[in-house]
Write a protein that holds these residues in place. Structure first.
Motif, mmCIF file in Angstrom:
data_model
loop_
_atom_site.group_PDB
_atom_site.id
_atom_site.type_symbol
_atom_site.label_atom_id
_atom_site.label_comp_id
_atom_site.label_asym_id
_atom_site.label_seq_id
_atom_site.Cartn_x
_atom_site.Cartn_y
_atom_site.Cartn_z
ATOM 1 N N GLY A 143 0.794 -1.221 0.000
ATOM 2 C CA GLY A 143 0.000 0.000 0.000
ATOM 3 C C GLY A 143 0.827 1.271 0.000
ATOM 4 O O GLY A 143 0.289 2.366 0.240
ATOM 5 N N LEU A 144 2.120 1.153 -0.292
ATOM 6 C CA LEU A 144 2.975 2.335 -0.346
ATOM 7 C C LEU A 144 2.654 3.140 -1.600
ATOM 8 O O LEU A 144 2.429 2.565 -2.667
ATOM 9 C CB LEU A 144 4.445 1.924 -0.323
ATOM 10 N N GLN A 145 2.656 4.448 -1.474
ATOM 11 C CA GLN A 145 2.220 5.318 -2.565
ATOM 12 C C GLN A 145 3.342 5.744 -3.506
ATOM 13 O O GLN A 145 3.093 6.122 -4.639
ATOM 14 C CB GLN A 145 1.548 6.571 -1.983
ATOM 15 N N ARG A 146 4.583 5.695 -3.037
ATOM 16 C CA ARG A 146 5.706 6.145 -3.849
ATOM 17 C C ARG A 146 6.865 5.160 -3.747
ATOM 18 O O ARG A 146 7.095 4.551 -2.706
ATOM 19 C CB ARG A 146 6.186 7.534 -3.414
ATOM 20 N N TYR A 147 7.607 5.069 -4.837
ATOM 21 C CA TYR A 147 8.809 4.233 -4.895
ATOM 22 C C TYR A 147 9.938 5.141 -5.349
ATOM 23 O O TYR A 147 9.953 5.615 -6.482
ATOM 24 C CB TYR A 147 8.606 3.083 -5.884
ATOM 25 N N ASP A 148 10.874 5.412 -4.454
ATOM 26 C CA ASP A 148 11.942 6.363 -4.713
ATOM 27 C C ASP A 148 13.239 5.606 -5.009
ATOM 28 O O ASP A 148 13.769 4.903 -4.145
ATOM 29 C CB ASP A 148 12.125 7.267 -3.486
ATOM 30 N N PHE A 149 13.754 5.777 -6.237
ATOM 31 C CA PHE A 149 15.006 5.120 -6.613
ATOM 32 C C PHE A 149 16.223 5.825 -6.016
ATOM 33 O O PHE A 149 17.343 5.390 -6.228
ATOM 34 C CB PHE A 149 15.150 5.091 -8.135
ATOM 35 N N THR A 150 16.014 6.915 -5.280
ATOM 36 C CA THR A 150 17.056 7.750 -4.681
ATOM 37 C C THR A 150 17.971 8.316 -5.763
ATOM 38 O O THR A 150 17.619 8.324 -6.938
ATOM 39 C CB THR A 150 17.834 7.015 -3.572
ATOM 40 N N VAL A 151 19.146 8.800 -5.380
ATOM 41 C CA VAL A 151 19.953 9.622 -6.293
ATOM 42 C C VAL A 151 20.597 8.799 -7.412
ATOM 43 O O VAL A 151 20.845 7.603 -7.262
ATOM 44 C CB VAL A 151 21.058 10.365 -5.524
ATOM 45 N N GLY A 152 20.851 9.483 -8.526
ATOM 46 C CA GLY A 152 21.540 8.850 -9.653
ATOM 47 C C GLY A 152 20.572 8.323 -10.693
ATOM 48 O O GLY A 152 19.709 7.499 -10.377
ATOM 49 N N LEU A 153 20.703 8.795 -11.928
ATOM 50 C CA LEU A 153 19.803 8.347 -12.997
ATOM 51 C C LEU A 153 20.502 7.256 -13.810
ATOM 52 O O LEU A 153 20.934 7.475 -14.936
ATOM 53 C CB LEU A 153 19.394 9.517 -13.889
ATOM 54 N N MET A 154 20.637 6.075 -13.202
ATOM 55 C CA MET A 154 21.230 4.957 -13.903
ATOM 56 C C MET A 154 20.280 4.465 -14.997
ATOM 57 O O MET A 154 19.060 4.579 -14.867
ATOM 58 C CB MET A 154 21.535 3.812 -12.939
ATOM 59 N N PRO A 155 20.817 3.898 -16.083
ATOM 60 C CA PRO A 155 19.970 3.472 -17.205
ATOM 61 C C PRO A 155 18.848 2.515 -16.817
ATOM 62 O O PRO A 155 17.736 2.599 -17.353
ATOM 63 C CB PRO A 155 20.979 2.801 -18.152
ATOM 64 N N TYR A 156 19.113 1.601 -15.860
ATOM 65 C CA TYR A 156 18.084 0.606 -15.528
ATOM 66 C C TYR A 156 16.840 1.264 -14.923
ATOM 67 O O TYR A 156 15.724 0.728 -15.046
ATOM 68 C CB TYR A 156 18.650 -0.452 -14.574
ATOM 69 N N LYS A 157 16.998 2.423 -14.300
ATOM 70 C CA LYS A 157 15.860 3.085 -13.670
ATOM 71 C C LYS A 157 14.851 3.572 -14.709
ATOM 72 O O LYS A 157 13.645 3.595 -14.454
ATOM 73 C CB LYS A 157 16.343 4.253 -12.801
ATOM 74 N N ARG A 158 15.361 3.956 -15.883
ATOM 75 C CA ARG A 158 14.465 4.438 -16.937
ATOM 76 C C ARG A 158 13.495 3.362 -17.390
ATOM 77 O O ARG A 158 12.401 3.658 -17.885
ATOM 78 C CB ARG A 158 15.281 4.944 -18.120
ATOM 79 N N LYS A 159 13.887 2.102 -17.242
ATOM 80 C CA LYS A 159 13.024 0.999 -17.675
ATOM 81 C C LYS A 159 11.730 0.943 -16.867
ATOM 82 O O LYS A 159 10.745 0.356 -17.303
ATOM 83 C CB LYS A 159 13.775 -0.335 -17.552
ATOM 84 N N PHE A 160 11.745 1.554 -15.677
ATOM 85 C CA PHE A 160 10.578 1.483 -14.815
ATOM 86 C C PHE A 160 9.769 2.783 -14.796
ATOM 87 O O PHE A 160 9.000 3.043 -13.875
ATOM 88 C CB PHE A 160 11.008 1.106 -13.396
ATOM 89 N N GLY A 161 9.946 3.591 -15.830
ATOM 90 C CA GLY A 161 9.114 4.778 -15.992
ATOM 91 C C GLY A 161 9.313 5.833 -14.923
ATOM 92 O O GLY A 161 8.347 6.470 -14.484
ATOM 93 N N VAL A 162 10.551 6.059 -14.508
ATOM 94 C CA VAL A 162 10.805 7.010 -13.428
ATOM 95 C C VAL A 162 10.483 8.442 -13.844
ATOM 96 O O VAL A 162 10.548 8.798 -15.015
ATOM 97 C CB VAL A 162 12.280 6.947 -12.958
ATOM 98 N N GLU A 163 10.134 9.238 -12.854
ATOM 99 C CA GLU A 163 9.997 10.681 -13.021
ATOM 100 C C GLU A 163 11.142 11.320 -12.250
ATOM 101 O O GLU A 163 11.277 11.118 -11.049
ATOM 102 C CB GLU A 163 8.652 11.170 -12.477
ATOM 103 N N THR A 164 11.969 12.093 -12.943
ATOM 104 C CA THR A 164 13.126 12.688 -12.288
ATOM 105 C C THR A 164 12.729 13.948 -11.524
ATOM 106 O O THR A 164 11.768 14.635 -11.880
ATOM 107 C CB THR A 164 14.216 13.049 -13.309
#
Length: 216
Positions: A143-164
């Motif tokens: 039931g968590l509302q947000r998933y924060d990848f924390t700092v650094g825009l590594m390529p794998y993060k883009r695969k999950f539709g991140v908003e910077t």
């Protein structure tokens, strides 16, 4: 079960399913959140070793190489069993941990701090991507509302539709010594930015990885 379908492109979903099937050829695949002290210790030891191997290969500085840092993160992971914020996860094949991740839960948000995995024969199955996908499913189920990848825009993060989101930092010096340190940090940051814009950056990265392999 539909959270990844909403976040990811269809090509990413197909790739995750293919990687999962590929991994299942090696044996029984299991994703686990550590819920007792024995699981915390086992998964944390796997995380430390996986990070040591990966950072050694990449020639990067590894915070968990110090016993003080390891003891701290292990203690915080155990506190998670008693209501603390830490959560520890592992992805295994026939009982052997091939990917692990460490995160924090705070005010409806999961903070993804330390993901790592084994390389070698597992690279083709992308266990790092798979354990990340599983933690996203887990966070949604909690039931968590947000998933924060924390700092650094590594390529794998883009695969999950991140908003910077841009992060800003304010440093105020209160002493002469503090003012001097502030200028040193500022000069260091400027130098890093300049290096990344030059052709030297790639060469320096390769040299760093090479010296890391040599143990220098």
């Amino acid at each position: 079960d539909t959270v990844l379908d909403r976040l990811c492109r269809p090509t990413t979903i197909r790739d995750l399913r293919y990687k999962r099937r590929r991994l299942e050829r090696f044996g029984a695949v299991r994703f686990l959140q550590a819920t007792n002290a024995a699981e915390i210790d086992a998964i944390f030891e796997a995380l430390v070793e996986q990070r040591r191997q990966r950072f050694g290969t990449m020639g990067r500085s590894n915070l968990l190489a110090t016993s003080e840092a390891r003891d701290f993160y292990r203690a915080v992971a155990h506190e998670g069993l008693r209501g603390g914020p830490a959560r520890l996860f592992g992805l295994s094949v026939d009982g052997a941990w091939i990917a692990t991740s460490y995160g924090l839960v705070h005010r409806g948000t999961f903070y993804y701090l330390i993901p790592t995995n084994l390389g070698g024969q597992w690279n083709a199955s992308s266990p790092g991507l798979l354990v990340t996908a599983e933690t996203i499913r887990w966070a949604s189920a909690q039931g968590l509302q947000r998933y924060d990848f924390t700092v650094g825009l590594m390529p794998y993060k883009r695969k999950f539709g991140v908003e910077t989101q841009e992060l800003r930092e304010l440093i105020q010096a209160r002493t002469l010594k503090g003012a001097a340190l502030k200028e040193i940090w500022r000069a260091t940051d400027i130098a890093k930015i300049w290096l990344k814009t030059t052709s030297l950056f790639g060469s320096l990265q390769k040299a760093r990885r090479f010296t890391g392999k040599l143990g220098l």
